[in-house]
Design an enzyme around this catalytic site. Structure first.
Site, PDB file in Angstrom:
ATOM      1  CG  ASP A 135     -35.619 -25.503 -77.223  1.00  0.00           C
ATOM      2  OD1 ASP A 135     -35.523 -24.734 -76.258  1.00  0.00           O
ATOM      3  OD2 ASP A 135     -36.521 -26.363 -77.315  1.00  0.00           O
ATOM      4  CG  HIS A 147     -35.505 -33.601 -71.490  1.00  0.00           C
ATOM      5  ND1 HIS A 147     -34.375 -32.863 -71.220  1.00  0.00           N
ATOM      6  CD2 HIS A 147     -36.207 -32.902 -72.407  1.00  0.00           C
ATOM      7  CE1 HIS A 147     -34.390 -31.766 -71.958  1.00  0.00           C
ATOM      8  NE2 HIS A 147     -35.489 -31.759 -72.679  1.00  0.00           N
ATOM      9  CG  ASP A 198     -38.196 -27.051 -69.548  1.00  0.00           C
ATOM     10  OD1 ASP A 198     -38.497 -27.236 -70.741  1.00  0.00           O
ATOM     11  OD2 ASP A 198     -37.055 -27.272 -69.111  1.00  0.00           O
TER      12      ASP A 198
END
Length: 356
Positions: free
Chosen positions: A72, A184, A256
């Site tokens: 990322d 998250h 994800d």
């Protein structure tokens, strides 16, 4: 390829520490995973990062298919490059210039950073519209608060990354900009229907798909008005019917991280892995925990053997993955530690244009 090798290609995994440990080696040599993602915890300095990437590639020499080496690297607060690199400002700062050329240069500079150090895939550009000021996870990671701004700047960054031979992954479909919870930690819920998403969140993704986006990351967000039971990343409606069907997307779909709180606090990880494949995902990101990777790998293998997933379904995903690796001519060839003098000077010159 054997069934086991094909399943390996569908896994993109994280590793522990700053060196190649036994578990990382096992995932590459035994499970033949298709790719690795590195995080800040894996990176100390330039020399250490390049050494680790070279070791990962070297351990893959038993396999005929090169690894995705992914990261990322967005700029701003989501930056994994060590301190030897001049920093890249956030998407919000670049978006504020309203200059498409500067966004394309941003993508090119990010691509140069990554290609020089051995990466070949970047989880960027961020195509989320920052429509909710209370959003705890997107904010300045977005190029702006309108679909037009995000589309223009995001497509330019995508073009820049491609020009350096780095695979761009657009994220986070169907749009993370209106969430009020960090996925998250928890599962965000967005009470919008498809018609509402089509007027804002979907627009940058549709523009990227029209520009032949090679890969898209799907978010862990529950849209109860669209699918009351499954978040986007596990949803046949959102991935299969909307993304693949209505939008006609034929590229690689990546989840994800399946070990995020949004999934593991609410769903069984093994079941989630099967759900996302049935929904239409090609690559399952399992970023934390060797035990988690092993669980997912074994569950997919068992599901094919017992007939709950057909091998032809696996083949669809593997064909997309191998086609993408071939398109970008990926290689496991090691790289020397690069001299950053020219690159850093170019970043400084570009930053002057951003902040003038």
């Amino acid at each position: 390829m054997t069934l086991e090798e094909k399943i390996g290609q569908m896994l993109l995994v994280g590793i522990d520490g700053t060196s190649l440990d036994a578990n990382a080696k096992r995932m590459i040599t035994k499970d033949k995973v298709g790719g690795i993602i590195l995080y800040a915890d894996n990176i100390t300095n330039l020399q250490g990062m390049v050494k680790l990437i070279n070791k990962l590639k070297e351990s893959n020499k038993v396999n005929s298919v090169p690894l995705f080496i992914s990261v990322d690297q967005e700029g701003g607060k989501v930056s994994r490059m060590p301190e030897e690199f001049v920093s890249i400002p956030s998407n919000k700062v670049v978006g504020g210039t309203k200059n498409i050329r500067l966004a394309q240069t941003m993508g090119k500079l990010l691509g140069r950073e990554l290609a020089a150090t051995g990466y070949n895939m970047n989880f960027a550009p961020v195509m989320d519209v920052n429509s909710n000021p209370k959003n705890p996870i997107i904010g300045d990671r977005a190029f702006g608060s309108t679909a037009a701004a995000v589309s223009g700047m995001g497509l330019a960054e995508m073009k820049g990354l491609r020009s350096e031979g780095v695979i761009p992954v657009i994220k986070h479909f169907p749009g993370h900009g209106d969430t009020s919870v960090d996925s998250h930690l928890e599962l965000p819920v967005v009470n919008k229907n498809a018609e509402q998403l089509a007027k804002l969140e979907w627009l940058p993704f549709q523009a990227a798909i029209q520009a032949q986006a090679e890969a898209v990351m799907v978010a862990h967000i529950l849209f109860p008005k669209i699918d009351p039971d499954k978040p986007a990343s596990l949803s046949k409606v959102i991935i299969g019917k909307q993304l693949r069907g209505e939008m006609g997307y034929q590229g690689v779909v990546i989840t994800d991280d399946l070990t995020m709180g949004a999934i593991i606090k609410h769903f069984d990880l093994a079941a989630a892995a099967i759900d996302t494949i049935k929904a239409g995902s090609d690559i399952l990101l399992v970023a934390h925990g060797y035990d988690n990777e092993k669980l997912v790998y074994n569950q997919i293998l068992q599901s094919v053997k017992n007939g709950s997933i057909s091998e032809s379904r696996i083949d669809e995903s593997v064909y997309r993955i191998l086609s993408l690796k071939s398109k970008y001519d990926l290689s496991d060839k090691p790289l020397p530690v690069p001299d950053l003098t020219s690159l850093n000077q170019d970043i400084r010159e570009w930053r002057k244009q951003i902040y003038k």
